[in-house]
Design a protein around this motif. Structure first.
Motif, PDB file in Angstrom:
ATOM      1  N   MET A   9      53.362  51.422  45.786  1.00 36.78           N
ATOM      2  CA  MET A   9      52.017  51.256  45.240  1.00 36.78           C
ATOM      3  C   MET A   9      51.982  51.491  43.734  1.00 36.78           C
ATOM      4  N   GLU A  10      52.844  52.373  43.227  1.00 38.36           N
ATOM      5  CA  GLU A  10      52.922  52.549  41.775  1.00 38.36           C
ATOM      6  C   GLU A  10      53.412  51.273  41.101  1.00 38.36           C
ATOM      7  N   LEU A  11      54.419  50.636  41.695  1.00 39.16           N
ATOM      8  CA  LEU A  11      54.895  49.362  41.158  1.00 39.16           C
ATOM      9  C   LEU A  11      53.792  48.320  41.226  1.00 39.16           C
ATOM     10  N   GLN A  12      53.082  48.260  42.349  1.00 37.88           N
ATOM     11  CA  GLN A  12      52.050  47.249  42.516  1.00 37.88           C
ATOM     12  C   GLN A  12      50.901  47.456  41.543  1.00 37.88           C
ATOM     13  N   GLU A  13      50.605  48.691  41.179  1.00 40.26           N
ATOM     14  CA  GLU A  13      49.554  48.930  40.193  1.00 40.26           C
ATOM     15  C   GLU A  13      49.891  48.258  38.863  1.00 40.26           C
ATOM     16  N   ASP A  14      51.161  48.333  38.467  1.00 39.91           N
ATOM     17  CA  ASP A  14      51.584  47.669  37.230  1.00 39.91           C
ATOM     18  C   ASP A  14      51.437  46.156  37.344  1.00 39.91           C
ATOM     19  N   ILE A  15      51.828  45.622  38.513  1.00 42.18           N
ATOM     20  CA  ILE A  15      51.728  44.173  38.733  1.00 42.18           C
ATOM     21  C   ILE A  15      50.261  43.745  38.744  1.00 42.18           C
ATOM     22  N   SER A  16      49.437  44.503  39.457  1.00 42.50           N
ATOM     23  CA  SER A  16      48.011  44.187  39.542  1.00 42.50           C
ATOM     24  C   SER A  16      47.369  44.198  38.162  1.00 42.50           C
ATOM     25  N   LEU A  17      47.722  45.195  37.365  1.00 37.00           N
ATOM     26  CA  LEU A  17      47.153  45.284  36.024  1.00 37.00           C
ATOM     27  C   LEU A  17      47.528  44.059  35.191  1.00 37.00           C
ATOM     28  N   ARG A  18      48.783  43.620  35.276  1.00 39.65           N
ATOM     29  CA  ARG A  18      49.205  42.426  34.542  1.00 39.65           C
ATOM     30  C   ARG A  18      48.431  41.196  35.000  1.00 39.65           C
ATOM     31  N   ARG A  19      48.258  41.070  36.303  1.00 40.61           N
ATOM     32  CA  ARG A  19      47.536  39.909  36.841  1.00 40.61           C
ATOM     33  C   ARG A  19      46.076  39.915  36.379  1.00 40.61           C
ATOM     34  N   LEU A  20      45.460  41.091  36.360  1.00 41.08           N
ATOM     35  CA  LEU A  20      44.061  41.174  35.947  1.00 41.08           C
ATOM     36  C   LEU A  20      43.909  40.979  34.446  1.00 41.08           C
ATOM     37  N   GLU A  21      44.838  41.512  33.655  1.00 39.75           N
ATOM     38  CA  GLU A  21      44.763  41.334  32.210  1.00 39.75           C
ATOM     39  C   GLU A  21      44.825  39.860  31.821  1.00 39.75           C
ATOM     40  N   ALA A  22      45.537  39.076  32.606  1.00 43.07           N
ATOM     41  CA  ALA A  22      45.649  37.639  32.322  1.00 43.07           C
ATOM     42  C   ALA A  22      44.315  36.919  32.491  1.00 43.07           C
ATOM     43  N   LYS A  23      43.348  37.567  33.140  1.00 42.32           N
ATOM     44  CA  LYS A  23      42.040  36.944  33.361  1.00 42.32           C
ATOM     45  C   LYS A  23      41.052  37.252  32.241  1.00 42.32           C
ATOM     46  N   ILE A  24      41.394  38.172  31.350  1.00 43.75           N
ATOM     47  CA  ILE A  24      40.481  38.508  30.263  1.00 43.75           C
ATOM     48  C   ILE A  24      40.268  37.285  29.369  1.00 43.75           C
ATOM     49  N   GLY A  25      39.000  36.991  29.099  1.00 43.20           N
ATOM     50  CA  GLY A  25      38.637  35.821  28.308  1.00 43.20           C
ATOM     51  C   GLY A  25      38.272  34.610  29.142  1.00 43.20           C
ATOM     52  N   ARG A  26      38.584  34.641  30.425  1.00 44.49           N
ATOM     53  CA  ARG A  26      38.282  33.488  31.287  1.00 44.49           C
ATOM     54  C   ARG A  26      36.838  33.529  31.773  1.00 44.49           C
ATOM     55  N   GLU A  27      36.317  32.353  32.098  1.00 44.53           N
ATOM     56  CA  GLU A  27      35.008  32.244  32.727  1.00 44.53           C
ATOM     57  C   GLU A  27      35.201  31.992  34.222  1.00 44.53           C
ATOM     58  N   MET A  28      34.292  32.546  35.021  1.00 43.09           N
ATOM     59  CA  MET A  28      34.376  32.346  36.465  1.00 43.09           C
ATOM     60  C   MET A  28      33.032  32.633  37.109  1.00 43.09           C
ATOM     61  N   ASP A  29      32.870  32.166  38.336  1.00 47.56           N
ATOM     62  CA  ASP A  29      31.685  32.478  39.134  1.00 47.56           C
ATOM     63  C   ASP A  29      31.950  33.745  39.935  1.00 47.56           C
ATOM     64  N   VAL A  30      30.944  34.605  40.003  1.00 52.45           N
ATOM     65  CA  VAL A  30      31.046  35.816  40.804  1.00 52.45           C
ATOM     66  C   VAL A  30      29.835  35.914  41.715  1.00 52.45           C
ATOM     67  N   LEU A  31      30.034  36.521  42.884  1.00 55.06           N
ATOM     68  CA  LEU A  31      28.977  36.673  43.882  1.00 55.06           C
ATOM     69  C   LEU A  31      28.426  38.086  43.808  1.00 55.06           C
ATOM     70  N   VAL A  32      27.124  38.205  43.611  1.00 53.58           N
ATOM     71  CA  VAL A  32      26.487  39.514  43.419  1.00 53.58           C
ATOM     72  C   VAL A  32      26.395  40.268  44.744  1.00 53.58           C
ATOM     73  N   ASP A  33      26.936  41.493  44.745  1.00 56.80           N
ATOM     74  CA  ASP A  33      26.851  42.378  45.912  1.00 56.80           C
ATOM     75  C   ASP A  33      25.754  43.422  45.769  1.00 56.80           C
ATOM     76  N   ASP A  34      25.482  43.834  44.521  1.00 59.02           N
ATOM     77  CA  ASP A  34      24.503  44.901  44.317  1.00 59.02           C
ATOM     78  C   ASP A  34      24.010  44.844  42.875  1.00 59.02           C
ATOM     79  N   ALA A  35      22.802  45.310  42.667  1.00 58.62           N
ATOM     80  CA  ALA A  35      22.236  45.368  41.314  1.00 58.62           C
ATOM     81  C   ALA A  35      21.277  46.533  41.251  1.00 58.62           C
TER      82      ALA A  35
END
Length: 447
Positions: free
Chosen positions: A363-389
């Protein structure tokens, strides 16, 4: 003046996986259809139904604890679910329960309720909507397409609890899906024990939906669900070759570019010991092929660390697989012996501290991988579904995030939004699990 008779009231506790949740929904639907009142608390309930989980030791303890609490608070308890299929565990621990059934036992549960709390005869109470009673929020729902499993994985006892694969008729599944959409559901989460095996037991028999023929087959079902104009997310998909057919549907936007694939390990020897289906497939090549067709695909998986006989070299092979596969979402369990599982008979059982240490390293290794995958999304546009407000802002999910198990998208510049609404956002930041975003001026509602 004649006083109106109080309707019989049933309290309900639902534990376990989404498949168990659907079982709970089916029981609640029958209860409501027969005029029973469903209570959110023990107080005022004439009896309580507890739907249990019995897969691993922790789940057994949680279920037994929930039964004990219901007995202490109410006194009249009916037990159903997977724990009920594990011999006399429930009766030995809580002999005072009224009845015990296994999973997928709506009829048996109702018979027990009728015995201890006769059903009302007022037809005016028969006011259940077509989509039935749901335990999920209004904007998403689980759609169970089959029961049971034909596999004999050595670490699992699900087939002995839930039986062999039994696929639901495709027309029945589509009718339920349509009812859910009419009721306001914006996302369907397709589940079963082995979603990719849907229809195998029926030899992919042709059914009908809206007067047109439709095969009882995952590709055909997914394509039809994609016509409903909502998010469709696939869970528990084994990496069989025919799963490749689904990826173009994702690339075309028909269904969400998301696959929940339980790989469980990467070592050929361990996979063979686990008796995993599709263990001979080259999963790395398959993942690369999926991403070539649909670059935005999100792949979630689960793994077991410390399986009996697993060597350090085989565990390192699993870590190397994760490095190369770069999966988006990963869950890992330290191997836990389950009573009745064949894996208990295998040689080379590892100490608990070794199993847990390997889980932690993965899981420590996967946290590093997950962070890299999420960082690659910074700056992108996307649709999100609202769960709570609310006062803390808008919380939503992207196509990469299944409810309860994946990450969230925190929309930082909005305080108000409708639950179930689709927002167009730009990703501005991330942490190990979640994304942070700003809503764009133009937004649209979910279909």
């Amino acid at each position: 003046m004649k006083l109106k008779k109080k309707a019989p009231t049933v309290g309900f506790v639902s534990l376990g996986c989404p498949k168990a949740l659907v079982d709970s929904e089916q029981i609640l639907t029958r209860l409501r259809a027969e005029g029973y009142v469903i209570s959110p608390s023990y107080e005022g309930s004439d009896l309580v139904v507890v739907n249990t989980c019995g897969f691993i030791d922790a789940a057994v303890e949680e279920s037994l604890g929930a039964i004990g609490e219901a007995l202490a608070e109410n006194g009249k308890v009916i037990v159903t679910g997977c724990l009920g299929a594990k011999g006399n565990v429930v009766r030995e621990t809580h002999p005072q329960v009224l009845a015990v059934t296994g999973p997928q036992a709506t009829a048996e549960v109702m018979a027990a309720v009728h015995q201890h709390l006769p059903k009302p005869h007022d037809p005016f109470l028969d006011l259940v909507p077509p989509q039935g009673v749901r335990l999920t929020p209004r904007h998403y729902a689980y759609l169970k397409i089959s029961e049971g499993c034909n596999h004999s994985c050595t670490f699992c006892i699900i087939p002995s609890l839930r039986g062999p694969l039994v696929s639901r008729p495709v027309g029945e599944v589509m009718k339920e899906a349509e009812n859910l959409v009419r009721a306001g559901v914006k996302e369907l989460l397709v589940i079963s024990q082995d979603t990719s095996a849907y229809g195998v037991d029926m030899k992919y028999r042709t059914g009908f939906w809206g007067g047109r023929p439709l095969k009882t087959r995952l590709y055909d079902l997914a394509k039809a669900l994609g016509e409903l104009g909502i998010w469709v997310r696939l869970h528990y998909v084994y990496p069989y070759p025919h799963v490749d057919e689904l990826i173009p549907l994702m690339a075309e936007g028909k269904i969400l570019p998301y696959l929940d694939v339980p790989f469980q390990h990467a070592s050929a020897r361990i996979l063979k010991a686990m008796k995993r289906p599709a263990s001979s497939e080259n999963n790395l090549e398959r993942i690369r092929a999926w991403r070539k067709v649909c670059p935005d695909i999100t792949i979630r998986s689960s793994f077991i660390a410390g399986f009996p006989g697993e060597t350090e070299a085989e565990f390192e092979e699993l870590l190397q697989f994760l490095e190369e596969a770069e999966l988006d979402r990963v869950g890992c369990f330290a191997y836990s012996p389950v009573e009745g599982a064949k894996a208990n008979e295998l040689p080379g059982a590892l100490p608990g501290e070794v199993r847990e240490e390997r889980r932690r390293r993965l899981m420590e290794l996967q946290e590093d991988i997950s962070l890299r995958r999420l960082e690659a999304k910074i700056g992108r546009e996307m649709d999100v579904l609202v769960d709570d407000a609310g006062a803390d802002g808008v919380i939503a999910r992207s196509s990469a995030d299944a409810p309860e198990i994946d990450g969230l998208v925190h929309v930082t510049n909005r305080k108000r939004a409708r639950v179930g609404e689709l927002l167009r956002v730009r990703i501005t930041d991330c942490d190990v699990h979640d994304l942070y975003a700003e809503a764009l001026p133009a937004c649209k509602s979910a279909a």
